[in-house]
Design a protein around this motif. Structure first.
Motif, PDB file in Angstrom:
ATOM      1  N   ILE A  30       4.818 -58.015  72.181  1.00 27.14           N
ATOM      2  CA  ILE A  30       3.571 -57.288  72.383  1.00 27.14           C
ATOM      3  C   ILE A  30       2.424 -58.288  72.266  1.00 27.14           C
ATOM      4  CG2 ILE A  30       2.061 -55.471  71.503  1.00 27.14           C
ATOM      5  CD1 ILE A  30       4.591 -54.111  70.385  1.00 27.14           C
ATOM      6  N   ARG A  31       1.773 -58.578  73.386  1.00 29.58           N
ATOM      7  CA  ARG A  31       0.685 -59.545  73.382  1.00 29.58           C
ATOM      8  C   ARG A  31      -0.678 -58.869  73.225  1.00 29.58           C
ATOM      9  NH1 ARG A  31       2.998 -64.245  74.456  1.00 29.58           N
ATOM     10  NH2 ARG A  31       4.926 -64.280  75.691  1.00 29.58           N
ATOM     11  N   SER A  32      -0.749 -57.602  73.626  1.00 34.03           N
ATOM     12  CA  SER A  32      -2.004 -56.866  73.525  1.00 34.03           C
ATOM     13  C   SER A  32      -1.699 -55.382  73.678  1.00 34.03           C
ATOM     14  CB  SER A  32      -2.978 -57.313  74.621  1.00 34.03           C
ATOM     15  OG  SER A  32      -2.468 -56.931  75.899  1.00 34.03           O
ATOM     16  N   THR A  37       0.616 -39.761  56.496  1.00 30.64           N
ATOM     17  CA  THR A  37       0.717 -38.299  56.409  1.00 30.64           C
ATOM     18  C   THR A  37      -0.658 -37.670  56.228  1.00 30.64           C
ATOM     19  OG1 THR A  37       2.940 -38.461  55.455  1.00 30.64           O
ATOM     20  CG2 THR A  37       1.778 -36.388  55.142  1.00 30.64           C
ATOM     21  N   GLU A  38      -1.543 -38.359  55.509  1.00 34.60           N
ATOM     22  CA  GLU A  38      -2.885 -37.841  55.251  1.00 34.60           C
ATOM     23  C   GLU A  38      -3.861 -38.108  56.393  1.00 34.60           C
ATOM     24  OE1 GLU A  38      -3.773 -39.854  51.655  1.00 34.60           O
ATOM     25  OE2 GLU A  38      -2.384 -38.643  50.431  1.00 34.60           O
ATOM     26  N   ASP A  39      -3.456 -38.914  57.385  1.00 35.56           N
ATOM     27  CA  ASP A  39      -4.314 -39.269  58.517  1.00 35.56           C
ATOM     28  C   ASP A  39      -4.151 -38.218  59.619  1.00 35.56           C
ATOM     29  OD1 ASP A  39      -5.468 -40.420  60.834  1.00 35.56           O
ATOM     30  OD2 ASP A  39      -5.054 -42.446  60.118  1.00 35.56           O
ATOM     31  N   SER A  40      -5.235 -37.572  60.007  1.00 38.92           N
ATOM     32  CA  SER A  40      -5.168 -36.472  60.981  1.00 38.92           C
ATOM     33  C   SER A  40      -4.607 -36.915  62.323  1.00 38.92           C
ATOM     34  CB  SER A  40      -6.562 -35.861  61.175  1.00 38.92           C
ATOM     35  OG  SER A  40      -7.476 -36.836  61.674  1.00 38.92           O
ATOM     36  N   ARG A  41      -4.765 -38.184  62.674  1.00 35.50           N
ATOM     37  CA  ARG A  41      -4.250 -38.665  63.954  1.00 35.50           C
ATOM     38  C   ARG A  41      -2.732 -38.637  64.024  1.00 35.50           C
ATOM     39  NH1 ARG A  41      -8.203 -43.846  63.804  1.00 35.50           N
ATOM     40  NH2 ARG A  41      -7.621 -43.573  61.619  1.00 35.50           N
ATOM     41  N   PHE A  42      -2.072 -38.614  62.857  1.00 33.84           N
ATOM     42  CA  PHE A  42      -0.616 -38.607  62.843  1.00 33.84           C
ATOM     43  C   PHE A  42      -0.041 -37.214  62.569  1.00 33.84           C
ATOM     44  CE2 PHE A  42      -1.939 -42.908  62.069  1.00 33.84           C
ATOM     45  CZ  PHE A  42      -1.055 -43.671  62.823  1.00 33.84           C
ATOM     46  N   ASP A  97      -0.371 -52.468  60.256  1.00 36.72           N
ATOM     47  CA  ASP A  97      -1.336 -52.747  61.324  1.00 36.72           C
ATOM     48  C   ASP A  97      -1.881 -51.424  61.839  1.00 36.72           C
ATOM     49  OD1 ASP A  97      -2.717 -53.505  63.589  1.00 36.72           O
ATOM     50  OD2 ASP A  97      -1.239 -55.012  64.203  1.00 36.72           O
ATOM     51  N   ARG A  98      -2.915 -50.918  61.184  1.00 39.46           N
ATOM     52  CA  ARG A  98      -3.431 -49.591  61.508  1.00 39.46           C
ATOM     53  C   ARG A  98      -4.007 -49.519  62.920  1.00 39.46           C
ATOM     54  NH1 ARG A  98      -0.521 -48.335  57.978  1.00 39.46           N
ATOM     55  NH2 ARG A  98      -1.094 -47.723  55.875  1.00 39.46           N
ATOM     56  N   LYS A  99      -4.687 -50.571  63.371  1.00 38.44           N
ATOM     57  CA  LYS A  99      -5.252 -50.572  64.724  1.00 38.44           C
ATOM     58  C   LYS A  99      -4.149 -50.400  65.758  1.00 38.44           C
ATOM     59  CE  LYS A  99      -8.158 -53.335  67.829  1.00 38.44           C
ATOM     60  NZ  LYS A  99      -8.887 -54.628  67.995  1.00 38.44           N
ATOM     61  N   PHE A 100      -3.040 -51.105  65.555  1.00 36.50           N
ATOM     62  CA  PHE A 100      -1.898 -50.992  66.468  1.00 36.50           C
ATOM     63  C   PHE A 100      -1.331 -49.572  66.454  1.00 36.50           C
ATOM     64  CE2 PHE A 100       2.792 -50.964  66.442  1.00 36.50           C
ATOM     65  CZ  PHE A 100       3.030 -51.313  67.768  1.00 36.50           C
ATOM     66  N   LEU A 101      -1.136 -49.015  65.263  1.00 36.52           N
ATOM     67  CA  LEU A 101      -0.567 -47.673  65.156  1.00 36.52           C
ATOM     68  C   LEU A 101      -1.490 -46.622  65.764  1.00 36.52           C
ATOM     69  CD1 LEU A 101       0.977 -47.679  61.565  1.00 36.52           C
ATOM     70  CD2 LEU A 101       2.153 -47.973  63.742  1.00 36.52           C
ATOM     71  N   HIS A 102      -2.774 -46.781  65.549  1.00 35.90           N
ATOM     72  CA  HIS A 102      -3.714 -45.813  66.101  1.00 35.90           C
ATOM     73  C   HIS A 102      -3.708 -45.850  67.622  1.00 35.90           C
ATOM     74  CE1 HIS A 102      -6.050 -45.936  62.040  1.00 35.90           C
ATOM     75  NE2 HIS A 102      -5.017 -45.114  62.001  1.00 35.90           N
ATOM     76  N   HIS A 103      -3.499 -47.027  68.197  1.00 35.67           N
ATOM     77  CA  HIS A 103      -3.402 -47.106  69.664  1.00 35.67           C
ATOM     78  C   HIS A 103      -2.190 -46.324  70.160  1.00 35.67           C
ATOM     79  CE1 HIS A 103      -4.198 -48.731  73.649  1.00 35.67           C
ATOM     80  NE2 HIS A 103      -2.892 -48.888  73.770  1.00 35.67           N
TER      81      HIS A 103
END
Length: 373
Positions: free
Chosen positions: A324-326, A250-255, A219-225
């Motif tokens: 987690i509802r939101s 690892t390749e995603d700059s946000r992480f 769930d990328r949206k969840f992780l990015h939040h």
């Protein structure tokens, strides 16, 4: 010198929790009673190393891609034992070879942590096997597939699970409430300051995220939040053996941040739980029980319909966590961690060993020791 008692522990690889429970029992039994010999087998994989991974892979794909269908099947069979067709298939695939294994290993007791081997051993007992059978239910529900009158003893997580087994025809005296077994690593707390130093962590609120390949870490949206909080909170993402997700993140700059740690497979989950202030996870029976043993608050992400919904119901009703509802659920909890970190850290550090009054992690193994005696 009397011979050592032998315990054969049988599981299946339909989700990691069943086999985790089997090895947790094996290690804890040998710790508590060195005079016992234990052997763990994933029965289907051991007997059919080519076929079993295909069946297990198909099961996991169905759960991951069609959770509603899985939940519908789970609920439709909730109070039913394995149907005759499934029993016949298990009989054809496993019966003769399992009987040969038992003759070779000569166990004094057989323990099952999955309903399929429990059904196979129950059928063998129906036709003359005299070895006592103990079945450990590794969720906070008793699905009908676990039920067999040939099981001598059931070890279950809660009184509610015991009552459900009784409603399905199992005598009360055959069911003990012991809790789900966890590895001895989870029985005692570790020093949080020492762990921070060893893991290279800052003295900041720390959140452990677990989910493997079962949806949470997809769930990328969840992780990015979650990464929006990376300046104030340390995030530890445990990806297990999911190498594809590990490479992607690892390749995603946000992480790529000093306060974000990406973990592959680790045998130090108990230490990571001790050094963390909050656990975010799928509500699987084993991970939740490990969190319970560590006294860590939990947030639950999108339960799979079926046993995860039942696990979620128990843990939220008991006040051990929240679903987690939101994104707002995350923000409320993370704000609490940031604003009250000194008090939270002190409470975590002063937690009593052994899970507290709600759960005694050694009880399941102790019950098996009594059965063997």
């Amino acid at each position: 010198m009397p011979k050592k008692k032998r315990i054969l522990i049988l599981s299946e690889g339909f989700g990691a929790g069943h086999t985790q429970a089997a090895y947790a029992l094996s290690d804890s039994l040998r710790l508590l009673a060195p005079h016992l010999q234990t052997r763990v087998l994933e029965l289907g994989t051991f007997l059919h190393p080519t076929l079993a991974p295909l069946v297990i892979g198909a099961y996991r794909k169905t759960v991951a891609t069609q959770p509603k269908l899985y939940g519908l099947v789970y609920r439709s069979q909730d109070r039913k034992a394995l149907n005759r067709l499934t029993q016949l298939a298990l009989h054809r695939i496993c019966y003769a070879q399992t009987a040969a294994i038992i003759r070779q290993l000569r166990p004094d007791t057989i323990v099952c942590t999955h309903p399929f081997p429990s059904a196979v051993i129950s059928r063998l007992k129906r036709f003359g096997l005299e070895v006592p059978l103990c079945t450990v239910i590794t969720d906070y529900d008793a699905h009908g597939t676990w039920v067999s009158r040939e099981v001598n003893t059931y070890l279950v997580s809660t009184a509610d699970v015991k009552h459900k087994l009784e409603s399905l025809g199992i005598p009360s005296g055959s069911v003990q409430v012991t809790g789900i077994p966890v590895h001895p690593n989870f029985w005692q707390p570790h020093n949080r300051d020492d762990l921070r130093t060893r893991f290279g962590l800052q003295r900041l609120p720390t959140v452990l995220v677990m989910g493997g390949g079962w949806g949470l870490l997809q769930d990328r949206k969840f992780l990015h939040h979650l990464t929006l909080w990376r300046e104030q909170i340390q995030l530890v993402l445990c990806l297990g053996s999911n190498q594809a997700s590990l490479r992607t993140l690892t390749e995603d700059s946000r992480f790529r941040h000093p306060n974000i740690r990406l973990l592959g497979f680790t045998k130090e989950v108990s230490q990571w739980m001790d050094v963390s202030d909050l656990l975010i996870t799928k509500p699987g029976g084993m991970t939740c029980t490990e969190g319970l043993a560590k006294g860590i608050p939990m947030l639950f992400h999108k339960p799979i319909p079926g046993q995860e919904e039942r696990n979620l119901q128990y843990f939220t009703q008991m006040g051990f966590g929240e679903v987690i509802r939101s994104a707002e659920t995350i923000d409320v909890w993370f704000r609490q961690l940031v604003d009250h970190f000194p008090d939270i850290a002190h409470a975590r550090s002063s937690r009593p060993a052994g899970g507290g009054p709600a759960y005694s992690p050694a009880r399941c193994s102790q019950a098996i020791m009594e059965l063997v005696r």
